[in-house]
Scaffold this active site. Sequence first.
Site, PDB file in Angstrom:
ATOM      1  N   LYS A  53      48.108  41.009  35.101  1.00 54.06           N
ATOM      2  CA  LYS A  53      47.043  41.606  35.511  1.00 54.06           C
ATOM      3  C   LYS A  53      47.048  42.738  35.875  1.00 54.06           C
ATOM      4  O   LYS A  53      46.078  43.745  35.422  1.00 54.06           O
ATOM      5  CB  LYS A  53      46.706  40.644  36.920  1.00 54.06           C
ATOM      6  CG  LYS A  53      46.018  39.402  36.257  1.00 54.06           C
ATOM      7  CD  LYS A  53      45.720  38.326  37.600  1.00 54.06           C
ATOM      8  CE  LYS A  53      45.375  37.039  37.111  1.00 54.06           C
ATOM      9  NZ  LYS A  53      45.767  35.945  38.170  1.00 54.06           N
TER      10      LYS A  53
ATOM     11  N   GLN B  26      46.770  35.320  44.493  1.00 53.79           N
ATOM     12  CA  GLN B  26      47.128  34.568  43.470  1.00 53.79           C
ATOM     13  C   GLN B  26      47.600  33.025  43.916  1.00 53.79           C
ATOM     14  O   GLN B  26      48.243  33.011  44.907  1.00 53.79           O
ATOM     15  CB  GLN B  26      48.452  35.083  42.705  1.00 53.79           C
ATOM     16  CG  GLN B  26      48.889  34.094  41.490  1.00 53.79           C
ATOM     17  CD  GLN B  26      48.038  34.411  40.309  1.00 53.79           C
ATOM     18  OE1 GLN B  26      47.533  35.437  40.012  1.00 53.79           O
ATOM     19  NE2 GLN B  26      47.785  32.961  39.791  1.00 53.79           N
TER      20      GLN B  26
ATOM     21  N   ASP C  67      37.586  36.885  42.199  1.00 55.91           N
ATOM     22  CA  ASP C  67      37.877  35.452  41.904  1.00 55.91           C
ATOM     23  C   ASP C  67      36.572  34.595  42.033  1.00 55.91           C
ATOM     24  O   ASP C  67      36.569  33.569  41.339  1.00 55.91           O
ATOM     25  CB  ASP C  67      39.075  34.854  42.707  1.00 55.91           C
ATOM     26  CG  ASP C  67      40.530  34.760  41.709  1.00 55.91           C
ATOM     27  OD1 ASP C  67      40.211  34.727  40.711  1.00 55.91           O
ATOM     28  OD2 ASP C  67      41.383  34.545  42.202  1.00 55.91           O
TER      29      ASP C  67
END
Length: 294
Positions: A54, A98, A121
């Site tokens: 990422k 994460q 997200d």
Amino acid sequence: MSATLIDGKAIAADLRAKVAAAASRLARDHGLVPGLAVVLVGEDPASAVYVRNKGKATVEAGLASFEHKLAATTSQAELLALVSRLNADPAVHGILVQLPLPPQIDAQAVIEAIDPAKDVDGFHPVNAGRLSAGLPALVPCTPVGCVILAKTVRPQLAGCEAVVVGRSNIVGKPVAQLLLAENCTVTIAHSKTRDLPGVCWRADILVAAVGRPEMIRGDWIKPGAIVIDVGINRVEAGEGKTKLVGDVAFAEAAAVAGAITPVPGGVGPMTIACLLANTLKAASMQAGLPAPAV
Ligand code: NDP
């Protein structure tokens, strides 16, 4: 194999290039560089690889990347304090923590602590609620990627029968909401669904997000269907080796489907590309600018 292979790698590369072009216009016209903060707690090897990828993709697209690596022993209070600092940091437009998190941390509390405007997200209940109400929202990346892939084969999805196998908040439910927004007739199947093969067989678009290697067989698939396989499962490949397979038995399914995503190289690459697009959108919205079309 008769199905068209949906090349997620190439489609994701195209999306990343569009994000990079839009980011360079934002910098030129408004002096704005979208920033993405990614927080990794602990040393889960798969998560570490995702975070590294990422960060690399973020920088390549011309966005600013801020990585925060915390020890596995980090307390919930310490993580919430970091989220609060990132919420207040004007250089950070997107925050991603994460998952999974270590057991001492309540993941839902962390998700809900993120400013919904920076929730790239799309897991915050505000964004989940806005998506389900048909309002503009930051939408989870993998589901957006699934719909983009399906639309490369069939740009108009209205009226299609869509079946989503899996009802997680991360994939199944949001992908079903997005397909509903495309005017599909949507069925969500799960572990208590009766006659799953029969339900799958109705689908013009079948999205598999189960986490069970090759569970969906070729004879569950209606001839000509579009099959989007979200599953990422590592299985034994003999001689001590392993390989990645999806939730769909690929060779069987490819013999009957109209189009299918491979694993790897299908949905997976779209997730990071859509994360970059979400960061660009979040930065634009925070600056009071229209979301760039990418
Ligand atoms: P979850 O484990 O959260 O959800 C799995 C869903 O599948 C549940 O709704 C469960 O039903 C359903 N399910 C389980 N077993 C069966 C069964 N036998 N029959 C029908 N339904 C079943 O998984 P996620 O949604 O997080 O992930 C799904 C897959 O997608 C995983 O392989 C994951 O690795 C992959 N993934 C890939 C991403 C990518 O970037 N490509 C990103 C995110 C996930 P119930 O609710 O009844 O328990």
